[in-house]
Design an enzyme around this catalytic site. Structure first.
Site, PDB file in Angstrom:
ATOM      1  N   TYR A  76       1.293  -1.269  -0.229  1.00 43.94           N
ATOM      2  CA  TYR A  76      -0.034   0.014  -0.299  1.00 43.94           C
ATOM      3  C   TYR A  76       0.664   1.085   0.403  1.00 43.94           C
ATOM      4  O   TYR A  76       0.469   1.988   0.331  1.00 43.94           O
ATOM      5  CB  TYR A  76      -0.997  -0.258   1.316  1.00 43.94           C
ATOM      6  CG  TYR A  76      -1.961  -0.782   1.101  1.00 43.94           C
ATOM      7  CD1 TYR A  76      -3.434  -0.904   0.278  1.00 43.94           C
ATOM      8  CD2 TYR A  76      -1.446  -2.656   1.794  1.00 43.94           C
ATOM      9  CE1 TYR A  76      -3.795  -1.836   1.038  1.00 43.94           C
ATOM     10  CE2 TYR A  76      -2.395  -3.157   2.305  1.00 43.94           C
ATOM     11  CZ  TYR A  76      -3.784  -3.515   0.867  1.00 43.94           C
ATOM     12  OH  TYR A  76      -4.502  -4.141   0.917  1.00 43.94           O
ATOM     13  N   SER A  77       1.588   1.089  -0.740  1.00 43.38           N
ATOM     14  CA  SER A  77       2.619   2.276  -0.329  1.00 43.38           C
ATOM     15  C   SER A  77       2.505   3.179  -1.200  1.00 43.38           C
ATOM     16  O   SER A  77       2.383   2.887  -2.220  1.00 43.38           O
ATOM     17  CB  SER A  77       4.235   1.358  -1.256  1.00 43.38           C
ATOM     18  OG  SER A  77       5.181   2.923  -1.352  1.00 43.38           O
ATOM     19  N   ASN A  78       2.592   4.713  -0.217  1.00 37.00           N
ATOM     20  CA  ASN A  78       2.142   5.985  -1.652  1.00 37.00           C
ATOM     21  C   ASN A  78       3.650   6.526  -2.112  1.00 37.00           C
ATOM     22  O   ASN A  78       3.535   6.940  -3.557  1.00 37.00           O
ATOM     23  CB  ASN A  78       1.749   7.084  -0.714  1.00 37.00           C
ATOM     24  CG  ASN A  78       0.286   6.552   0.765  1.00 37.00           C
ATOM     25  OD1 ASN A  78      -0.540   6.322  -0.579  1.00 37.00           O
ATOM     26  ND2 ASN A  78       0.952   7.058   1.660  1.00 37.00           N
ATOM     27  N   HIS A  79       4.345   5.842  -1.568  1.00 36.14           N
ATOM     28  CA  HIS A  79       5.582   6.201  -2.295  1.00 36.14           C
ATOM     29  C   HIS A  79       5.556   5.323  -3.275  1.00 36.14           C
ATOM     30  O   HIS A  79       6.386   6.209  -4.680  1.00 36.14           O
ATOM     31  CB  HIS A  79       7.010   5.721  -1.854  1.00 36.14           C
ATOM     32  CG  HIS A  79       8.361   5.990  -2.107  1.00 36.14           C
ATOM     33  ND1 HIS A  79       8.958   7.024  -2.379  1.00 36.14           N
ATOM     34  CD2 HIS A  79       9.326   4.293  -2.649  1.00 36.14           C
ATOM     35  CE1 HIS A  79       9.962   6.695  -3.107  1.00 36.14           C
ATOM     36  NE2 HIS A  79       9.984   5.343  -3.231  1.00 36.14           N
ATOM     37  N   LEU A  80       4.928   4.037  -3.581  1.00 33.12           N
ATOM     38  CA  LEU A  80       5.492   3.507  -4.922  1.00 33.12           C
ATOM     39  C   LEU A  80       4.808   4.138  -5.747  1.00 33.12           C
ATOM     40  O   LEU A  80       5.094   4.771  -7.325  1.00 33.12           O
ATOM     41  CB  LEU A  80       5.086   2.350  -4.527  1.00 33.12           C
ATOM     42  CG  LEU A  80       6.312   1.001  -4.003  1.00 33.12           C
ATOM     43  CD1 LEU A  80       5.815  -0.483  -4.148  1.00 33.12           C
ATOM     44  CD2 LEU A  80       7.612   1.241  -4.822  1.00 33.12           C
TER      45      LEU A  80
END
Length: 309
Positions: A76-80
């Site tokens: 669930y990475s916002n960075h990705l």
């Protein structure tokens, strides 16, 4: 002191982001004024600290002649998501190394599906490998695994998990500069610590930064000190962490936290991201009710992202 500047390879950032006062009686009754630093409005595709951390890394990627950027994150990475969007906007290839080999056999969640839609190639690794991703030998194995099967080999530009490296920390110093004179305490949710490391360095004397970690473990203080030493040569600014508000770990919430976030949205009309921003705001309210901030304190909450799709 002149605020540092970072090259902005992506178009139309809204900088400085606005600071909005919030009329919330739960803070007012304790004499505390709440402000929202709306970093979520910086860019529609790269909101919040993702812009501040990625912009200098994207500039370095293109300056070094790389055509592909590789980075790391969870399911669930916002960075990705932000990296994939940046790649689409700049015409760069992106590779996301995702924690959890088992996820390769499951349907993609909305966050990872958005990454793929933006052109990111996902590479799933087991959790043991992911933990060792900083080890040069482990990283070399990952780079070999993601190399194209045909055509000339290319070494991607590697950005660490969460985008937190020296360039990112220096990029976040501007956040502190933008908040000088605006608040006494600045709160920010912390995943890898890069935003807090830069923010604290940019604040003026007499201001302090408060980090609310969104994952448990008690290791983040050491990570932030290391980031500041690498970026500035020593610890910078007045900062501290309160480790009580992670709700059990990264990606975890509770019914009480979700109810708090929904109530805040209804009160103030601001969309609240649940895994970072909700924990920050809940932590700031709890601290206010505990009397941690003297009457008259101006507390700014950095809204670092938008709700997941």
């Amino acid at each position: 002191m002149t605020p540092p500047t970072s090259p902005n390879p992506l178009p139309h950032p809204r900088l400085p982001s606005p600071v909005e006062p919030v009329d919330d009686d739960r803070f007012h009754r304790h004499g505390v004024r709440l402000l929202l630093k709306r970093d979520d409005l910086i860019h529609p595709d790269l909101p919040g600290n993702k812009w501040r951390k990625l912009a200098p890394n994207l500039a370095a990627t293109t300056a070094a002649g790389h055509r592909t950027l590789l980075t790391f994150g969870g399911a669930y990475s916002n960075h990705l998501r932000a990296t994939a969007a940046a790649g689409r906007l700049l015409g760069l290839g992106t590779i996301g190394v995702v924690r959890g080999q088992e996820l390769a056999e499951r349907p993609l969640n909305a966050s990872l599906a958005r990454c793929v839609a933006d052109g990111m190639r996902l590479h799933f690794v087991d959790r043991a490998t992911y933990r060792e991703k900083r080890d040069p030998a482990t990283l070399a194995r990952i780079l070999r695994a993601v190399a194209p099967p045909d055509g000339p080999p290319e070494t991607p530009y590697v950005v660490p998990e969460g985008g937190s490296n020296t360039a990112a920390v220096r990029g976040c110093v501007a956040l502190g500069h933008e908040l000088r004179q605006a608040a006494d305490v600045v709160g920010v949710a912390c995943g890898t610590g890069g935003t807090l490391a830069g923010l604290a360095a940019g604040l003026a004397a007499g201001q302090r930064a408060l980090g609310i970690p969104v994952l448990r473990g008690g290791f983040l203080g050491d990570e932030i000190r290391t980031l500041q030493e690498e970026a500035f040569g020593a610890r910078r600014g007045d900062w501290s962490l309160d480790e009580r508000f992670h709700c059990g770990g990264y990606g975890r919430t509770t019914p009480a936290l979700l109810a708090f976030a929904e109530d805040f949205e209804q009160r103030h009309g601001v969309p609240i991201e649940r895994l970072y921003v909700a924990k920050l705001l809940h932590g700031l309210l709890t601290l206010t009710e505990e009397g941690a901030f003297p009457p008259g304190t101006r507390v700014a909450a950095v809204i670092t992202g938008t709700p997941s799709p």
